[in-house]
Design an enzyme around this catalytic site. Structure first.
Site, short mmCIF file in Angstrom:
data_model
loop_
_atom_site.label_atom_id
_atom_site.label_comp_id
_atom_site.label_asym_id
_atom_site.label_seq_id
_atom_site.Cartn_x
_atom_site.Cartn_y
_atom_site.Cartn_z
N CYS A 2 0.85 -1.29 0.07
CA CYS A 2 -0.11 0.02 -0.07
C CYS A 2 0.60 1.14 0.00
O CYS A 2 1.80 1.05 0.53
CB CYS A 2 -1.16 0.14 1.52
SG CYS A 2 -1.91 -1.32 1.27
N ARG A 27 3.95 -0.50 -5.11
CA ARG A 27 3.65 -1.29 -3.68
C ARG A 27 1.73 -2.29 -3.01
O ARG A 27 1.61 -2.38 -2.37
CB ARG A 27 2.94 0.31 -2.38
CG ARG A 27 4.71 0.47 -1.86
CD ARG A 27 5.00 1.54 -1.26
NE ARG A 27 6.08 2.06 -1.03
CZ ARG A 27 6.21 1.66 0.83
NH1 ARG A 27 5.04 1.21 1.26
NH2 ARG A 27 7.19 2.56 0.69
N TRP A 74 -2.40 -2.73 -1.40
CA TRP A 74 -2.51 -4.10 -1.63
C TRP A 74 -3.19 -5.33 -0.50
O TRP A 74 -2.96 -4.83 0.87
CB TRP A 74 -0.35 -4.77 -1.48
CG TRP A 74 -0.60 -5.92 -1.87
CD1 TRP A 74 -0.42 -6.35 -2.54
CD2 TRP A 74 -0.52 -6.64 -0.66
NE1 TRP A 74 -0.03 -8.16 -2.19
CE2 TRP A 74 0.00 -8.26 -1.33
CE3 TRP A 74 -0.77 -6.57 1.03
CZ2 TRP A 74 -0.33 -9.35 -0.25
CZ3 TRP A 74 -0.62 -8.26 1.45
CH2 TRP A 74 0.00 -9.48 1.31
N ASN A 98 -1.86 2.51 5.12
CA ASN A 98 -0.72 1.52 4.67
C ASN A 98 -0.33 0.59 5.97
O ASN A 98 0.53 1.16 6.91
CB ASN A 98 0.79 1.91 4.68
CG ASN A 98 2.01 0.78 4.14
OD1 ASN A 98 1.38 -0.15 4.15
ND2 ASN A 98 3.02 1.93 4.40
N GLY A 99 -0.54 -0.77 6.10
CA GLY A 99 -0.41 -1.44 7.26
C GLY A 99 -1.14 -2.72 7.67
O GLY A 99 -1.98 -2.54 6.64
N GLU A 480 16.20 -19.35 -6.58
CA GLU A 480 15.38 -17.93 -6.83
C GLU A 480 15.13 -18.09 -8.56
O GLU A 480 14.07 -17.69 -9.11
CB GLU A 480 17.26 -16.73 -7.36
CG GLU A 480 16.83 -15.55 -7.97
CD GLU A 480 15.64 -14.85 -7.33
OE1 GLU A 480 15.31 -14.85 -6.22
OE2 GLU A 480 15.42 -13.64 -8.02
N LYS A 484 11.07 -16.60 -9.53
CA LYS A 484 10.93 -15.37 -10.08
C LYS A 484 10.30 -16.80 -11.12
O LYS A 484 9.43 -15.84 -11.47
CB LYS A 484 12.68 -15.86 -11.70
CG LYS A 484 12.74 -14.58 -11.79
CD LYS A 484 13.30 -13.20 -10.04
CE LYS A 484 12.71 -12.89 -9.29
NZ LYS A 484 13.75 -12.02 -8.13
N GLU A 487 6.39 -16.44 -9.74
CA GLU A 487 5.15 -14.86 -9.41
C GLU A 487 5.34 -14.19 -10.06
O GLU A 487 4.46 -13.92 -10.40
CB GLU A 487 6.90 -14.25 -8.24
CG GLU A 487 7.81 -13.81 -8.92
CD GLU A 487 8.49 -12.53 -8.28
OE1 GLU A 487 8.37 -12.26 -7.77
OE2 GLU A 487 9.96 -13.08 -7.99
N HIS A 503 15.71 -38.02 -3.26
CA HIS A 503 15.26 -38.27 -2.35
C HIS A 503 13.38 -38.03 -2.10
O HIS A 503 13.30 -37.85 -1.22
CB HIS A 503 15.67 -37.80 -1.33
CG HIS A 503 17.26 -37.99 -1.10
ND1 HIS A 503 18.06 -39.07 -0.69
CD2 HIS A 503 18.48 -36.75 -1.93
CE1 HIS A 503 19.22 -39.22 -0.28
NE2 HIS A 503 19.51 -38.34 -1.03
N LYS A 602 5.45 -4.70 -3.83
CA LYS A 602 7.05 -4.62 -3.99
C LYS A 602 6.93 -3.60 -1.94
O LYS A 602 6.04 -3.53 -2.00
CB LYS A 602 7.76 -3.55 -4.67
CG LYS A 602 9.38 -4.33 -4.91
CD LYS A 602 9.91 -3.83 -6.17
CE LYS A 602 11.15 -3.27 -6.38
NZ LYS A 602 11.08 -5.13 -6.22
C1 F6R Z 1 11.13 -11.64 -5.63
C2 F6R Z 1 11.13 -10.79 -4.09
C3 F6R Z 1 10.25 -10.55 -3.30
C4 F6R Z 1 11.13 -9.84 -2.49
C5 F6R Z 1 11.10 -9.86 -0.86
C6 F6R Z 1 12.10 -9.23 -0.31
O1 F6R Z 1 10.74 -11.20 -6.89
O2 F6R Z 1 10.92 -9.50 -5.24
O3 F6R Z 1 10.71 -11.77 -2.95
O4 F6R Z 1 12.79 -10.14 -2.65
O5 F6R Z 1 9.64 -9.56 -0.85
O6 F6R Z 1 11.85 -7.50 -0.24
P1 F6R Z 1 13.19 -6.61 0.57
O7 F6R Z 1 14.34 -7.29 -0.60
O8 F6R Z 1 12.54 -5.71 -0.04
O9 F6R Z 1 13.34 -7.17 1.40
#
Ligand code: F6R
Length: 607
Positions: A2, A27, A74, A98-99, A480, A484, A487, A503, A602
């Site tokens: 948010c 966000r 969000w 936000n929160g 990773e 990627k 998501e 296993h 994000k």
């Molecule tokens: C995946 C991604 C998330 C962030 C995670 C941590 O592509 O971007 O998994 O890595 O939310 O975010 P930060 O780095 O901002 O603490």
């Protein structure tokens, strides 16, 4: 998660609010809304979905007024529909948040009993109703907010706009970031400096528990006790907050392509090229030589960067590493040695779980070191030392360039630790530094493989499940890669340590499951080859991301992406590129919204 904004302006603010929200859309994009005062009358427009929907509504029904607040959501409590969109309002005020208000159920019950009528399923509406209720009992807006704040539990940043009060807004920060910006006869409020960069380069970050009354002349800031406080004003480099896609179709593409440059910039900060040595610009408040172990904590992609770093710290510095995702660290409350070191990694520097783990480590008497991309973030401010990454603003929700810059800083730190602990001599350090310096060029070469990756992605797009395998540092890279892909393409993907396959996960292998094997030619390459043979024997379709020697190994693969030869130590930094390109092109081919994938945001400021 948010984004919130507020403007006490001199002219109509609706467009400026939307512009600030556009910069906060990373966000969350479940809904958006703004509220303004027009001749003292409170009005709002809200729309489900992306900001563009709100813009369409505003084009049909403009919202006049030179003071206002805005929100991009969000969803945490309540579906992402218009009724649950912020601002939430009563006839007396509007609020954006936000929160999470953790005690909203108790507060709601109390307010309903007192006659309040709720419209939405959100936790935020209790804030509007609570302040409104207090005003109904005779308190003015400022006194009502002051009385309401201690009753709110959880983490939040809030902005309030009051009917009939054209001269001020109130903002409050408790566990979620909030900045004030100063303009010419205008004052702004925003979740981060990025939102305010079009309007001002003069910013104050509120501290925990602060709340502020914003007028056209500036802001009066009070701390948690209500006492007036001064917080420093900082100048930000607004050009650093430019957010455009350049010639690229998506922010993610731009950010993948920027990596040679930003990794180079990060290296320039940490490496003395002439001496072939790592140089940490900031004096560290601890001595690597005296540490008996290192604890690392982070979330998501940043956690995988930490997992790669575990291999580096253990091999290059013989420093034992314990690593966990921050949502577990914070509640597991692991025993931590006084004067030991906790390393936190975060792009945003605001991730709630990472911040809570940092605070836990501090409460145990640990030194804290943060690898962060936003140097003004809460995590950066609260850590005893900060190692910045120089990725620049990352807008695509899937982290790319922040990850490769995190890896770069972490390898430099591991080298510094190796030297301090007497494990690495100057010659060995220079050899790795020499390899590290080649990383930007090798990444640029890897980017040239884009057309090939694009072709391959059409195959991957047909799959329902994809497996990623790797050994050593390629194991976290497999994790990773899977993250990627899932998501942004929504294809189910999992990463495994290649040796772990037999296993259990090998049961999943058949012709329909592409198996992406990340295998630079390193000391354990032959072991990974054996695992690939096991996959091939069961009809699995292998996509090898390796180098010329791997390609020459005569493996039965569906495809091989032949990467440039890379020193195995720096391989994760360079191999980040094909992993990201695979996910990106698969998702684009499938028509997915790569910059704003569903359900994600994000800067995860809620736990
Ligand atoms: C995946 C991604 C998330 C962030 C995670 C941590 O592509 O971007 O998994 O890595 O939310 O975010 P930060 O780095 O901002 O603490």
């Amino acid at each position: 998660m948010c984004g919130i904004v507020g403007i006490v302006g001199r002219e109509s603010v609706a467009d400026a609010l939307v512009e600030a929200l556009r910069r906060l859309e990373y966000r969350g994009y479940d809904s958006a809304g703004i509220a303004t005062l027009d001749h003292g009358r409170l009005d709002r427009r809200r729309a489900e979905g992306k900001l563009s929907n709100l813009q369409r509504k505003l084009a049909e029904a403009p919202l006049p007024g030179d003071i206002g607040i805005g929100h991009t959501r969000w969803a945490t409590h309540g579906r992402p529909n218009e009724t649950n969109a912020h601002p939430h309002a009563t006839e007396r005020l509007a609020v954006v948040h936000n929160g999470i208000i953790e005690n909203f159920r108790e507060l709601k019950a109390e307010l309903v009993a007192a006659g309040a009528r709720f419209e939405s399923e959100t936790d935020t509406e209790v804030v509007a109703q609570l302040v409104s209720h207090l005003m109904g009992q005779g308190l003015g807006p400022v006194a009502a907010v002051e009385a309401a704040l201690p009753r709110l539990h959880g983490a939040f940043a809030l902005a309030f706009l009051f009917a009939g009060e054209e001269d001020f807004l109130i903002g409050a920060r408790h566990g979620a970031p909030l900045a004030i910006g100063y303009g010419q006869g205008e004052t702004y409020l925003g979740s981060d400096a990025l939102a305010l960069a079009p309007f001002t380069d003069e910013i104050t970050y509120l501290e925990e528990g602060d709340w502020a009354i914003l007028t056209r002349d500036g802001a009066e800031i009070r701390d948690i006790t209500g006492a007036a406080v001064r917080r420093p004003r900082q100048r930000i480099a607004t050009q650093a907050y430019r957010v455009d896609k350049g010639n690229h179709r998506h922010f993610m593409a731009k950010e993948i392509h920027e990596q040679p440059e930003v990794v180079g910039r990060t290296l320039a900060h940490y490496i003395d090229m002439a001496r072939g040595q790592v140089v940490l610009q900031e004096a560290l408040p601890f001595d690597f030589a005296r540490l008996s172990r290192l604890s690392i904590t982070a979330c998501g992609t940043a956690y995988y960067a930490g997992l790669v770093a575990k291999y580096w710290f253990e091999t290059l510095a013989r420093l034992p590493v314990e690593i966990d995702v921050a949502s577990e660290t914070r509640y597991r409350e692991p025993p931590l040695e006084r004067d030991g070191l906790t390393l936190v990694i975060s792009q945003s520097g605001e991730t709630a779980d990472t911040l809570a783990s940092l605070r836990y480590a501090k409460s145990q008497g640990q030194h804290t070191l943060a690898v962060v991309n936003v140097p003004t973030s809460t995590i950066a401010r609260e850590s005893s030392a900060v190692m910045p990454t120089f990725a620049g603003p990352e807008i695509g929700v899937a982290s790319t360039k922040a990850f490769s810059c995190q890896l770069t800083v972490l390898l430099c730190l591991a080298l510094a630790a190796g030297r301090a602990r007497g494990v690495l001599d100057a010659e060995h350090e220079r050899a790795i530094v020499d390899a590290l310096i080649t990383a930007p060029g090798l990444m640029a070469e890897a980017i040239k493989m884009e057309a090939e990756v694009e072709g391959l992605s059409r195959e991957i797009a047909k799959a329902r499940d994809v497996l990623y395998l790797g050994r050593g540092t390629s194991y976290p890279m497999a994790l990773e890669g899977a993250l990627k892909l899932k998501e942004i393409s929504y294809i189910h993907a999992e990463g495994y340590a290649a040796g772990e396959l037999k296993h259990g996960p090998i049961a999943l292998i058949d012709e329909s499951v592409p198996v992406i094997v990340i295998a630079p030619h390193d000391a354990i390459f032959e072991k990974t080859v054996s695992n690939m043979q096991e996959v091939a024997a069961r009809g699995g379709r292998i996509i090898l991301v390796g180098d010329a020697r791997g390609a020459a190994a005569g493996l039965d693969t569906l495809a091989t992406l032949t990467m440039p030869d890379v020193d195995p130590v720096i391989a994760p930094i360079v191999y980040a590129v094909p992993i990201q390109l695979i996910a990106y092109h698969t998702a684009v081919f499938m028509g997915k919204d790569v910059d704003q994938p569903r359900n994600l945001a994000k800067s995860v400021t809620v736990e």
